[in-house]
Design an enzyme around this catalytic site. Structure first.
Site, PDB file in Angstrom:
ATOM      1  N   PHE A 158      60.942  97.807  -9.201  1.00  0.00           N
ATOM      2  CA  PHE A 158      59.826  97.072  -8.592  1.00  0.00           C
ATOM      3  C   PHE A 158      58.509  97.296  -9.350  1.00  0.00           C
ATOM      4  O   PHE A 158      57.446  97.385  -8.724  1.00  0.00           O
ATOM      5  CB  PHE A 158      59.592  97.496  -7.130  1.00  0.00           C
ATOM      6  CG  PHE A 158      60.754  97.334  -6.196  1.00  0.00           C
ATOM      7  CD1 PHE A 158      61.730  96.387  -6.423  1.00  0.00           C
ATOM      8  CD2 PHE A 158      60.842  98.108  -5.046  1.00  0.00           C
ATOM      9  CE1 PHE A 158      62.794  96.223  -5.528  1.00  0.00           C
ATOM     10  CE2 PHE A 158      61.891  97.954  -4.142  1.00  0.00           C
ATOM     11  CZ  PHE A 158      62.868  97.017  -4.385  1.00  0.00           C
ATOM     12  N   GLU A 246      42.738 101.244  -4.838  1.00  0.00           N
ATOM     13  CA  GLU A 246      43.911 100.371  -4.892  1.00  0.00           C
ATOM     14  C   GLU A 246      44.033  99.538  -3.612  1.00  0.00           C
ATOM     15  O   GLU A 246      44.268  98.329  -3.654  1.00  0.00           O
ATOM     16  CB  GLU A 246      45.138 101.272  -5.069  1.00  0.00           C
ATOM     17  CG  GLU A 246      46.442 100.558  -5.006  1.00  0.00           C
ATOM     18  CD  GLU A 246      47.615 101.520  -5.266  1.00  0.00           C
ATOM     19  OE1 GLU A 246      47.375 102.659  -5.718  1.00  0.00           O
ATOM     20  OE2 GLU A 246      48.749 101.110  -5.010  1.00  0.00           O
ATOM     21  N   ARG A 247      43.844 100.184  -2.480  1.00  0.00           N
ATOM     22  CA  ARG A 247      44.020  99.473  -1.203  1.00  0.00           C
ATOM     23  C   ARG A 247      42.917  98.462  -0.980  1.00  0.00           C
ATOM     24  O   ARG A 247      43.158  97.394  -0.403  1.00  0.00           O
ATOM     25  CB  ARG A 247      44.108 100.490  -0.066  1.00  0.00           C
ATOM     26  CG  ARG A 247      45.393 101.257  -0.221  1.00  0.00           C
ATOM     27  CD  ARG A 247      45.744 102.231   0.837  1.00  0.00           C
ATOM     28  NE  ARG A 247      47.078 102.737   0.500  1.00  0.00           N
ATOM     29  CZ  ARG A 247      47.550 103.931   0.794  1.00  0.00           C
ATOM     30  NH1 ARG A 247      46.785 104.780   1.454  1.00  0.00           N
ATOM     31  NH2 ARG A 247      48.759 104.286   0.445  1.00  0.00           N
ATOM     32  N   GLN A 340      51.862  75.863   9.532  1.00  0.00           N
ATOM     33  CA  GLN A 340      52.346  75.078  10.669  1.00  0.00           C
ATOM     34  C   GLN A 340      51.595  73.745  10.775  1.00  0.00           C
ATOM     35  O   GLN A 340      52.189  72.714  11.090  1.00  0.00           O
ATOM     36  CB  GLN A 340      52.158  75.897  11.958  1.00  0.00           C
ATOM     37  CG  GLN A 340      52.671  75.224  13.212  1.00  0.00           C
ATOM     38  CD  GLN A 340      54.198  75.141  13.267  1.00  0.00           C
ATOM     39  OE1 GLN A 340      54.881  75.796  12.494  1.00  0.00           O
ATOM     40  NE2 GLN A 340      54.717  74.310  14.156  1.00  0.00           N
ATOM     41  N   GLY A 368      51.501 101.013  -0.314  1.00  0.00           N
ATOM     42  CA  GLY A 368      51.623 101.766   0.936  1.00  0.00           C
ATOM     43  C   GLY A 368      52.030 100.799   2.028  1.00  0.00           C
ATOM     44  O   GLY A 368      51.243  99.899   2.392  1.00  0.00           O
TER      45      GLY A 368
END
Ligand SMILES: Cc1cc2nc3c(=O)[nH]c(=O)nc-3n(C[C@H](O)[C@H](O)[C@H](O)COP(=O)(O)OP(=O)(O)OC[C@H]3O[C@@H](n4cnc5c(N)ncnc54)[C@H](O)[C@@H]3O)c2cc1C
Length: 381
Positions: A158, A246-247, A340, A368
């Site tokens: 990954f 990073e987050r 939708q 995470g």
């Protein structure tokens, strides 16, 4: 409602945003369908992005970077996100550059950052293995010292930018007897590196223009000075310390993608007619989009606050974890609600909303898993 302007924007950043927008519109968008087909961008795109100053924007000029700060990164991530581009692994490249800037020795910074800024080296970070994802301390890849070298053995999966990566931060155990304290990051230059092999570029349900690959390291020998920071056992702490950055980048991309989904859906429902009137005149459509607009605005204000705090060195891991889980959960909800309203057309690949829908799903898993982030937040209660 008065148009909202992020409080961290200024005139210099407006010009920078114009340049980023032009690059995305001229150099990426026209080729994005092909990138998705072939599962990677053209390699030269990285060099072109480097040439116009869109790589390493928050790395100091003395290391070849643009010399800006996290706001410049935010602008690039937003300009990609606002056109639904997930093919260029810009954020991962920036994250690797940050590891070097924050933990690398002076010599390591000089050796690698200038080449990352030009796009000569594409960065990747290889943590995940078949048996170690969320539980990073369980990695099996080993890096053992042999004279002036480290010898690395293991495999990773990954890995974003895996196909094009010229510099990979390999997360490996330098002391197999320990968990967190046995982990180090060893920087591997991949070109002509014996024992290094890129496996499959993986088939994903979304983000198909981005090369996510398996990597194999079969007794890869690198000079000992490739150990990030030069001290063994620091890898886990290095990874954890950089998580707010990073987050936040992931959450910024999420907010930009939601803004794009909203604008696409308002436009579509304004023109699409059913039962003699525009979809946007129907109360359900109006209420759904009113809700989406409210939620996206709340997300925007929250992420802007995170960006300012990150710039000022005040963003803690808990707040960044809140931003990542909450924004990416919302991103999935918004993509679903908007799709939708497109009816069957929303299910067709040629409509960008369908790509926003599939591309958003992984945001809750990587960087995470959101459940892990809630654990982190819960520890602060
Ligand atoms: C498209 C893509 C790109 C990626 N890019 C990279 C990359 O560049 N570099 C890299 O190293 N990795 C990368 N990853 C890997 C990614 O970081 C992992 O998939 C992620 O950390 C989850 O690990 P896992 O898949 O092994 O799931 P597992 O760890 O097996 O977890 C499965 C699920 O269990 C739940 N769970 C796990 N732990 C807990 C817990 N403590 N509490 C409660 N619930 C829990 C969560 O719901 C989680 O989704 C990427 C993955 C994808 C899909």
């Amino acid at each position: 409602m008065a148009p909202y302007r992020s409080p961290w924007m200024d005139e210099e950043l407006d010009l920078f945003r114009d340049a980023a927008r032009r690059f995305v519109e001229n150099e990426i968008l026209p080729h994005d369908a092909r990138y998705r087909e072939q599962h990677h961008v053209d390699r030269e795109l990285w060099n072109k992005a480097g040439e116009v100053g869109l790589l390493c924007t928050d790395i100091p000029a003395e290391y070849g970077g643009v010399g800006g700060d996290v706001r410049h990164e935010a602008v690039v991530v937003e300009e990609l996100g606002r056109r639904g581009i997930t093919s260029l692994g810009h954020s991962v490249h920036s994250i690797v550059a940050h590891y070097l800037l924050n933990y690398g020795t002076e010599e390591q910074k000089q050796r690698w950052l200038p080449r990352m800024a030009t796009g000569e080296l594409v960065g990747a970070i290889a943590m995940t293995e078949a048996g170690a994802g969320s539980d990073l301390q369980a990695v099996k890849t080993r890096a053992h010292r042999d004279g002036d070298h480290y010898v690395i053995k293991g495999s990773k999966t990954f890995i974003s930018n895996g196909l094009h990566a010229g510099l990979v931060g390999v997360v490996a155990k330098t002391d197999a007897a320990q968990r967190a304290k046995g982990i180090s990051i060893v920087m591997v230059e991949t070109r002509d590196q014996p024992g290094y092999r890129v496996g499959r570029v993986l088939e994903k349900i979304g983000q198909n223009g981005w090369d996510t690959a398996e990597l194999f390291l079969d007794d890869v020998r690198v000079p000992a000075d490739c150990l990030l920071g030069g001290v063994e056992g620091q890898g886990f702490a290095q990874l954890m310390d950089d998580l707010p950055y990073e987050r936040t980048l992931l959450a910024i991309g999420g907010v930009a993608a939601m803004e794009y989904a909203l604008s696409l859906t308002v436009d579509y429902t304004r023109h699409r007619k059913a039962f003699g009137k525009a979809l946007l005149e129907m109360q359900n459509t109006r209420f759904k989009l009113a809700e989406v607009k409210t939620r996206v605005h709340i997300a925007r204000v929250f992420i802007d606050d995170c960006i300012v705090k990150l710039r000022d060195g005040q963003l803690d891991t808990v707040t960044a974890s809140m931003a990542k889980w909450w924004v990416t959960d919302l991103q999935n909800n918004v993509a679903d609600e908007c799709l939708q309203l497109f009816g069957g057309y929303g299910y067709m690949k040629e409509y960008p909303i369908s790509q926003l829908y599939v591309d958003s799903r992984v945001q809750r898993i990587y960087g995470g898993a959101n459940e892990v982030l809630k654990e982190i937040i819960a520890r602060s209660l």
